[in-house]
Design a protein around this motif. Structure first.
Motif, short mmCIF file in Angstrom:
data_model
loop_
_atom_site.label_atom_id
_atom_site.label_comp_id
_atom_site.label_asym_id
_atom_site.label_seq_id
_atom_site.Cartn_x
_atom_site.Cartn_y
_atom_site.Cartn_z
N UNK A 45 0.85 -1.19 0.00
CA UNK A 45 0.00 0.00 0.00
C UNK A 45 0.89 1.23 0.00
N UNK A 46 0.49 2.25 -0.75
CA UNK A 46 1.26 3.49 -0.80
C UNK A 46 0.31 4.66 -0.98
N UNK A 47 0.09 5.40 0.09
CA UNK A 47 -0.76 6.60 0.03
C UNK A 47 0.07 7.87 -0.14
N UNK A 48 1.33 7.83 0.34
CA UNK A 48 2.17 9.01 0.29
C UNK A 48 3.62 8.59 0.08
N UNK A 49 4.26 9.20 -0.91
CA UNK A 49 5.69 8.99 -1.13
C UNK A 49 6.43 10.14 -0.46
N UNK A 50 7.37 9.81 0.43
CA UNK A 50 8.21 10.82 1.06
C UNK A 50 9.54 10.86 0.31
N UNK A 51 9.64 11.78 -0.64
CA UNK A 51 10.84 11.90 -1.46
C UNK A 51 11.82 12.84 -0.77
N UNK A 52 13.04 12.36 -0.50
CA UNK A 52 14.00 13.11 0.31
C UNK A 52 15.11 13.76 -0.52
N UNK A 53 14.93 13.84 -1.83
CA UNK A 53 16.02 14.33 -2.68
C UNK A 53 16.30 15.82 -2.51
N UNK A 54 15.37 16.58 -1.92
CA UNK A 54 15.66 18.00 -1.65
C UNK A 54 16.58 18.17 -0.44
N UNK A 55 16.69 17.13 0.35
CA UNK A 55 17.58 17.15 1.52
C UNK A 55 18.95 16.65 1.08
N UNK A 56 19.71 17.51 0.41
CA UNK A 56 20.91 17.06 -0.31
C UNK A 56 22.21 17.70 0.17
N UNK A 57 22.23 18.22 1.38
CA UNK A 57 23.39 18.98 1.84
C UNK A 57 24.40 18.12 2.61
N UNK A 58 25.66 18.52 2.50
CA UNK A 58 26.68 18.06 3.43
C UNK A 58 26.61 19.01 4.63
N UNK A 59 25.96 18.58 5.69
CA UNK A 59 25.68 19.45 6.82
C UNK A 59 26.97 19.86 7.52
N UNK A 60 27.87 18.91 7.69
CA UNK A 60 29.11 19.18 8.41
C UNK A 60 30.17 18.19 7.99
N UNK A 61 31.35 18.68 7.74
CA UNK A 61 32.49 17.81 7.42
C UNK A 61 33.65 18.21 8.33
N UNK A 62 33.90 17.36 9.30
CA UNK A 62 34.99 17.60 10.24
C UNK A 62 36.18 16.74 9.81
N UNK A 63 37.01 17.29 8.93
CA UNK A 63 38.10 16.50 8.36
C UNK A 63 39.10 16.04 9.42
N UNK A 64 39.31 16.87 10.46
CA UNK A 64 40.24 16.49 11.51
C UNK A 64 39.78 15.28 12.30
N UNK A 65 38.46 15.14 12.44
CA UNK A 65 37.90 14.00 13.16
C UNK A 65 37.53 12.84 12.24
#
Length: 430
Positions: free
Chosen positions: A66-86
């Motif tokens: 059953x599928x009443x709603x598709x939750x498409x997450x492709x707009x959530x496309x960010x690299x929120x944080x990159x801690x290269x030292x860690x």
């Protein structure tokens, strides 16, 4: 946030092909907060929700009923944080792995998963997708150190942290890794990173066909190509030369077996280790680039059935013999490829033999690999993707998953996270 856009129609067609029925809308949240709002609305109206990332593995497993709603997450496309030292990166679930790889490579780092560039972070975690280097680095659940999810009722939950040493709540990430969207929405994931290797070398060798009459292959179980290739796999996987991947490909039962080993590290070290590995494999070739047959991440081609066989590495020879014997009995010709050194092989079976024969092959292979006749192998056979006729045939033969260990526990977890069973209902046997 949008519920209907120009992209929605194409997504509905995609879901129609994968699931067979789509009646509702498509939501495109751009943040965890918006995803939570979507899930609260879905809960209020008792809507069945199917999460979507890149969409390439929506047809894997049992389709949602059953599928009443598709939750498409492709707009959530960010690299929120990159801690290269860690050596840590926090990513939104819709970020494409290829885009993430480009950002991390600028700092000389990577997520060591060998997955398609178009796959999304959330999709990779939810499907448990991993490539050849799983032997050394593991699968997504092994590299995941933090996760943010939205439950079916809209509640946001987080676990883990932003540094490798922080293991608080680690089990939540493990639960969602491979959950196929059945427990909730993954909106962010934090990964442990690794430095990009300074050099790589691929060492490959071909075994067989061995003499057996008029150029034929030595029968299963005898000292032929299978035995020699299995010895090579075991030697490479257990060698102190530290293989990053040990891959095997056999294009047809009874045919030659190709074994490839990936070595990574410093330029000088890789050169020395590759020469020693070539001697270990015997008559092997060494190259900087992967051979043409190097399999990469598992893939399902239209019309094919994709099967995963997992087993103790010591049982590799038994599994290859079982594939050959069972394929001959049902008249199918599977392509065999995968991380033999990690005890995982993928079989791709075309539909030429018919759905009944393919389903019979799956059932027979399950009995040979995991049945009472060979309990010492302790293996499992799962169908990852299959055309509808094959899925229907499998319905009476143990289904797509076969016997599922810990099914009662899986059902209890499902009831805890999604008591209304509205998240991708029917995707798992629970």
């Amino acid at each position: 946030m949008s519920f209907r856009t120009d992209a929605a129609d194409s997504i509905r067609k995609e879901l129609l092909a994968a699931c067979g029925e789509v009646e509702g809308s498509v939501a495109f949240p751009a943040s965890t907060e918006e995803a939570a709002a979507v899930m609260r609305v879905a809960a209020e109206h008792e809507l069945a929700v199917v999460p979507r990332g890149g969409g390439s593995r929506l047809s894997w497993g049992t389709p949602a009923t059953r599928c009443d709603l598709v939750a498409d997450l492709t707009r959530m496309s960010s690299v929120v944080e990159h801690s290269s030292g860690d050596l840590v990166a926090r990513l939104q679930a819709g970020a494409r792995m290829g885009d993430v790889a480009a950002v991390l490579a600028a700092a000389g780092q990577e997520i060591a998963l060998d997955v398609p560039g178009g796959a999304t972070v959330g999709g990779v975690v939810a499907s448990g997708l991993a490539g050849p280097r799983r032997l050394r680095y593991g699968t997504p659940r092994d590299l995941l150190i933090g996760i943010t999810i939205v439950r079916a009722d809209g509640t946001v939950a987080k676990s883990g942290g932003k540094v490798v040493k922080n293991v608080a709540g680690y089990d939540l990430g493990k639960l969602f890794a491979g959950s196929a969207g059945t427990l909730g929405l993954i909106t962010e994931a934090t990964f442990r990173l690794h430095p990009l290797p300074a050099a790589r070398a691929f060492v490959s060798a071909e075994y067989g066909p061995m003499p057996g009459g008029s150029g034929g292959v030595v029968p299963p179980g005898e000292n032929g190509a299978v035995s020699v290739a299995c010895d090579a796999v075991a030697a490479a996987a257990n060698s102190p030369l530290v293989s990053s991947a040990v891959e095997l490909v056999r294009s047809a039962p009874g045919g030659p077996i190709l074994v490839g080993v990936l070595l990574e590290g410093s330029a000088e070290g890789v050169q020395a280790r590759s020469m020693r590995m070539a001697n270990l494999l015997g008559k092997a070739e060494v190259a900087v680039d992967p051979p043409d047959w190097w399999p990469g991440a598992p893939r399902a081609v239209d019309g094919e059935t994709l099967i995963r066989a997992s087993f103790w590495v010591s049982a590799l020879g038994q599994v290859l013999d079982a594939v050959e014997t069972t394929a001959g009995r049902f008249g199918v010709s599977p392509v065999i490829e995968g991380s033999a050194g990690a005890g995982v092989l993928y079989l791709r079976v075309g539909g030429e033999a018919g759905a009944h024969a393919v389903a019979g092959f799956v059932a027979g292979l399950r009995g040979a690999v995991a049945g009472e006749r060979s309990a010492g192998q302790r293996g499992a056979v799962t169908v990852l993707a299959a055309p509808a006729p094959v899925r229907e045939e499998l319905g009476g033969r143990g289904g797509m998953d076969g016997a599922v260990p810990g099914l009662a526990l899986m059902r209890a977890v499902k009831d805890q996270f999604d008591p209304g069973h509205r998240m991708a209902p029917g995707r798992f046997p629970c």
